[in-house]
Motif scaffolding. Sequence first.
Motif, PDB file in Angstrom:
ATOM      1  N   LEU A   1      -0.322 -10.244   5.655  1.00 10.52           N
ATOM      2  CA  LEU A   1      -1.705 -10.566   6.019  1.00 10.52           C
ATOM      3  C   LEU A   1      -2.429 -11.159   4.819  1.00 10.52           C
ATOM      4  O   LEU A   1      -2.035 -10.958   3.668  1.00 10.52           O
ATOM      5  CB  LEU A   1      -2.458  -9.307   6.457  1.00 10.52           C
ATOM      6  N   ALA A   2      -3.540 -11.827   5.115  1.00 10.05           N
ATOM      7  CA  ALA A   2      -4.473 -12.283   4.088  1.00 10.05           C
ATOM      8  C   ALA A   2      -5.869 -11.812   4.473  1.00 10.05           C
ATOM      9  O   ALA A   2      -6.127 -11.484   5.638  1.00 10.05           O
ATOM     10  CB  ALA A   2      -4.432 -13.803   3.970  1.00 10.05           C
TER      11      ALA A   2
ATOM     12  N   PRO B   1       0.805  -1.232   0.000  1.00 12.41           N
ATOM     13  CA  PRO B   1       0.000   0.000   0.000  1.00 12.41           C
ATOM     14  C   PRO B   1       0.837   1.281   0.000  1.00 12.41           C
ATOM     15  O   PRO B   1       0.404   2.302   0.530  1.00 12.41           O
ATOM     16  CB  PRO B   1      -0.815  -0.142   1.287  1.00 12.41           C
ATOM     17  N   PHE B   2       2.012   1.211  -0.596  1.00 17.44           N
ATOM     18  CA  PHE B   2       2.912   2.360  -0.705  1.00 17.44           C
ATOM     19  C   PHE B   2       3.479   2.413  -2.121  1.00 17.44           C
ATOM     20  O   PHE B   2       3.412   1.430  -2.864  1.00 17.44           O
ATOM     21  CB  PHE B   2       4.072   2.252   0.287  1.00 17.44           C
ATOM     22  N   ALA B   3       4.069   3.545  -2.457  1.00 19.54           N
ATOM     23  CA  ALA B   3       4.708   3.695  -3.758  1.00 19.54           C
ATOM     24  C   ALA B   3       5.969   2.831  -3.833  1.00 19.54           C
ATOM     25  O   ALA B   3       6.542   2.460  -2.804  1.00 19.54           O
ATOM     26  CB  ALA B   3       5.068   5.163  -3.994  1.00 19.54           C
ATOM     27  N   PRO B   4       6.414   2.512  -5.032  1.00 15.59           N
ATOM     28  CA  PRO B   4       7.651   1.730  -5.170  1.00 15.59           C
ATOM     29  C   PRO B   4       8.850   2.470  -4.565  1.00 15.59           C
ATOM     30  O   PRO B   4       8.897   3.700  -4.526  1.00 15.59           O
ATOM     31  CB  PRO B   4       7.813   1.594  -6.692  1.00 15.59           C
ATOM     32  N   GLY B   5       9.811   1.688  -4.075  1.00  9.59           N
ATOM     33  CA  GLY B   5      11.064   2.273  -3.608  1.00  9.59           C
ATOM     34  C   GLY B   5      11.226   2.390  -2.119  1.00  9.59           C
ATOM     35  O   GLY B   5      12.337   2.608  -1.634  1.00  9.59           O
ATOM     36  N   GLY B   6      10.159   2.257  -1.348  1.00  7.87           N
ATOM     37  CA  GLY B   6      10.262   2.375   0.095  1.00  7.87           C
ATOM     38  C   GLY B   6      10.611   1.053   0.752  1.00  7.87           C
ATOM     39  O   GLY B   6      10.800   0.021   0.103  1.00  7.87           O
ATOM     40  N   GLY B   7      10.688   1.073   2.087  1.00  7.00           N
ATOM     41  CA  GLY B   7      11.069  -0.111   2.828  1.00  7.00           C
ATOM     42  C   GLY B   7      10.084  -1.251   2.690  1.00  7.00           C
ATOM     43  O   GLY B   7      10.474  -2.421   2.603  1.00  7.00           O
ATOM     44  N   THR B   8       8.771  -0.941   2.667  1.00  3.88           N
ATOM     45  CA  THR B   8       7.761  -1.987   2.541  1.00  3.88           C
ATOM     46  C   THR B   8       7.845  -2.630   1.164  1.00  3.88           C
ATOM     47  O   THR B   8       7.769  -3.862   1.031  1.00  3.88           O
ATOM     48  CB  THR B   8       6.360  -1.418   2.777  1.00  3.88           C
ATOM     49  N   ASP B   9       8.015  -1.817   0.154  1.00  5.78           N
ATOM     50  CA  ASP B   9       8.161  -2.327  -1.209  1.00  5.78           C
ATOM     51  C   ASP B   9       9.416  -3.193  -1.324  1.00  5.78           C
ATOM     52  O   ASP B   9       9.398  -4.270  -1.939  1.00  5.78           O
ATOM     53  CB  ASP B   9       8.232  -1.146  -2.178  1.00  5.78           C
ATOM     54  N   PHE B  10      10.514  -2.745  -0.711  1.00  9.51           N
ATOM     55  CA  PHE B  10      11.767  -3.502  -0.729  1.00  9.51           C
ATOM     56  C   PHE B  10      11.570  -4.874  -0.106  1.00  9.51           C
ATOM     57  O   PHE B  10      11.964  -5.904  -0.673  1.00  9.51           O
ATOM     58  CB  PHE B  10      12.846  -2.726   0.022  1.00  9.51           C
ATOM     59  N   SER B  11      10.951  -4.917   1.071  1.00 11.33           N
ATOM     60  CA  SER B  11      10.738  -6.194   1.756  1.00 11.33           C
ATOM     61  C   SER B  11       9.856  -7.125   0.933  1.00 11.33           C
ATOM     62  O   SER B  11      10.141  -8.322   0.802  1.00 11.33           O
ATOM     63  CB  SER B  11      10.102  -5.956   3.128  1.00 11.33           C
ATOM     64  N   ALA B  12       8.775  -6.578   0.386  1.00  8.05           N
ATOM     65  CA  ALA B  12       7.869  -7.410  -0.397  1.00  8.05           C
ATOM     66  C   ALA B  12       8.573  -8.020  -1.600  1.00  8.05           C
ATOM     67  O   ALA B  12       8.394  -9.207  -1.913  1.00  8.05           O
ATOM     68  CB  ALA B  12       6.668  -6.585  -0.856  1.00  8.05           C
TER      69      ALA B  12
ATOM     70  N   TYR C   1      -8.231  -2.282  -0.032  1.00  4.76           N
ATOM     71  CA  TYR C   1      -8.409  -3.076  -1.252  1.00  4.76           C
ATOM     72  C   TYR C   1      -8.002  -4.527  -1.008  1.00  4.76           C
ATOM     73  O   TYR C   1      -8.714  -5.466  -1.380  1.00  4.76           O
ATOM     74  CB  TYR C   1      -7.580  -2.485  -2.392  1.00  4.76           C
ATOM     75  N   ALA C   2      -6.854  -4.724  -0.370  1.00  8.42           N
ATOM     76  CA  ALA C   2      -6.340  -6.081  -0.169  1.00  8.42           C
ATOM     77  C   ALA C   2      -7.184  -6.870   0.819  1.00  8.42           C
ATOM     78  O   ALA C   2      -7.520  -8.039   0.569  1.00  8.42           O
ATOM     79  CB  ALA C   2      -4.887  -6.031   0.300  1.00  8.42           C
ATOM     80  N   VAL C   3      -7.537  -6.253   1.950  1.00  8.28           N
ATOM     81  CA  VAL C   3      -8.247  -7.025   2.981  1.00  8.28           C
ATOM     82  C   VAL C   3      -9.680  -7.347   2.561  1.00  8.28           C
ATOM     83  O   VAL C   3     -10.293  -8.266   3.118  1.00  8.28           O
ATOM     84  CB  VAL C   3      -8.243  -6.304   4.352  1.00  8.28           C
ATOM     85  N   LYS C   4     -10.209  -6.621   1.555  1.00  5.87           N
ATOM     86  CA  LYS C   4     -11.554  -6.900   1.070  1.00  5.87           C
ATOM     87  C   LYS C   4     -11.557  -7.718  -0.217  1.00  5.87           C
ATOM     88  O   LYS C   4     -12.599  -7.917  -0.833  1.00  5.87           O
ATOM     89  CB  LYS C   4     -12.313  -5.588   0.873  1.00  5.87           C
ATOM     90  N   SER C   5     -10.372  -8.216  -0.602  1.00 11.67           N
ATOM     91  CA  SER C   5     -10.270  -9.088  -1.770  1.00 11.67           C
ATOM     92  C   SER C   5     -10.786 -10.485  -1.421  1.00 11.67           C
ATOM     93  O   SER C   5     -10.928 -10.834  -0.247  1.00 11.67           O
ATOM     94  CB  SER C   5      -8.812  -9.168  -2.228  1.00 11.67           C
ATOM     95  N   PRO C   6     -11.068 -11.316  -2.422  1.00 13.69           N
ATOM     96  CA  PRO C   6     -11.537 -12.676  -2.139  1.00 13.69           C
ATOM     97  C   PRO C   6     -10.550 -13.430  -1.251  1.00 13.69           C
ATOM     98  O   PRO C   6      -9.336 -13.387  -1.485  1.00 13.69           O
ATOM     99  CB  PRO C   6     -11.620 -13.305  -3.534  1.00 13.69           C
ATOM    100  N   PRO C   7     -11.040 -14.124  -0.237  1.00 10.82           N
ATOM    101  CA  PRO C   7     -10.158 -14.826   0.707  1.00 10.82           C
ATOM    102  C   PRO C   7      -9.735 -16.193   0.183  1.00 10.82           C
ATOM    103  O   PRO C   7     -10.024 -17.240   0.784  1.00 10.82           O
ATOM    104  CB  PRO C   7     -11.034 -14.946   1.951  1.00 10.82           C
ATOM    105  N   ASP C   8      -9.027 -16.187  -0.936  1.00  6.65           N
ATOM    106  CA  ASP C   8      -8.662 -17.449  -1.584  1.00  6.65           C
ATOM    107  C   ASP C   8      -7.160 -17.707  -1.592  1.00  6.65           C
ATOM    108  O   ASP C   8      -6.703 -18.681  -2.194  1.00  6.65           O
ATOM    109  CB  ASP C   8      -9.193 -17.471  -3.022  1.00  6.65           C
ATOM    110  N   GLY C   9      -6.390 -16.823  -0.933  1.00 10.67           N
ATOM    111  CA  GLY C   9      -4.950 -17.022  -0.877  1.00 10.67           C
ATOM    112  C   GLY C   9      -4.189 -16.454  -2.051  1.00 10.67           C
ATOM    113  O   GLY C   9      -2.954 -16.576  -2.101  1.00 10.67           O
ATOM    114  N   TYR C  10      -4.882 -15.814  -2.985  1.00  7.23           N
ATOM    115  CA  TYR C  10      -4.203 -15.285  -4.165  1.00  7.23           C
ATOM    116  C   TYR C  10      -3.962 -13.776  -4.101  1.00  7.23           C
ATOM    117  O   TYR C  10      -3.319 -13.213  -4.978  1.00  7.23           O
ATOM    118  CB  TYR C  10      -4.979 -15.652  -5.432  1.00  7.23           C
TER     119      TYR C  10
END
Length: 323
Positions: free
Chosen positions: A254-255, A37-48, A79-88
Amino acid sequence: MTLHRRTLCAASLGLLAARPSWAQDGYPSKPIRIVVPFAPGGGTDFSARVFSAKLGERLGQPVTVENRPGAASTLGTAYAVKSPPDGYTLLVISGSYVVNPSLYKLGFDPVNDVEPIIQLTESGYVLVINPRVPAQNLADLLELMRRRPGELTYASSGQGGHLQVVTEYMLGLARVQAKHIPYRGTGPAVADVLAGTVDMMFGGTEALMQYVAAGKLRAIAVGTPKRLAAYPDLPTVAEAGVPGYEVVAWHGMLAPKGTPPQIVALLNRHMNAVVHDKAINEKIAPQGVDGAGGTPEQFRALLKTEIERYAQVVRDAHIKAGE
């Protein structure tokens, strides 16, 4: 066919019919996406991105990263937490996730309306100052703020963001004041501390220690409970002058709520192997970042504890959400 065999066959067919689709398909049977949920280039993006490739290797399916920034990470998160809970569709979060419930109306419970999978990393927020600030250590800096209340400035990656909250947490414990200068992201905040436009900031070791090594910033302390193995000479905030201050920077996965427990367990098992992979740790350790790991239950407990702690900081410091 005997009655006994017919009964066994019927029972077996019933079990097969009752199996969820993910088991029939052999999860995963298609690519998985990780929402950041952040722009590319930050710490969260790096970890992912560091972890996604290795996870894909283990699962035998592509794992892609999709950046959905906006509204202090709340847009991509919702957006992510309300996506279908199918693991994808999975979500990688950072400390902002545990601050946002105190500042925004989220539309979901950040602890009970998700399926925690794993804590991915842990690292430290380091407090740095521009070398022109007349302080050699945290004690000097605190004394300077006591003599000049509200005159020194600190930068953060945004109004109401995690970096503002962890800074105000330290200031509150030390009973000193500094003026907050919010930016739209860590990069611009670091640039102005480097330029001397702003006096200091807390930030991730991966974002700041390169400038400390180059002599462009002075590292004062790190917020972790213990000194970081990558920087053993850097004292903690608690031992350098603010007892009780402990902040660990982290990322986690998270899923959506309702994701089958078998999928959560599978992802947790594989991600535990990934975060302890030697090649991965050789890549992140020089940045002062360690692989974390653990169970979904441990990660859920961390979320609950952090949300409660930072809610108190937000109230005490009268922190408001950004625009």
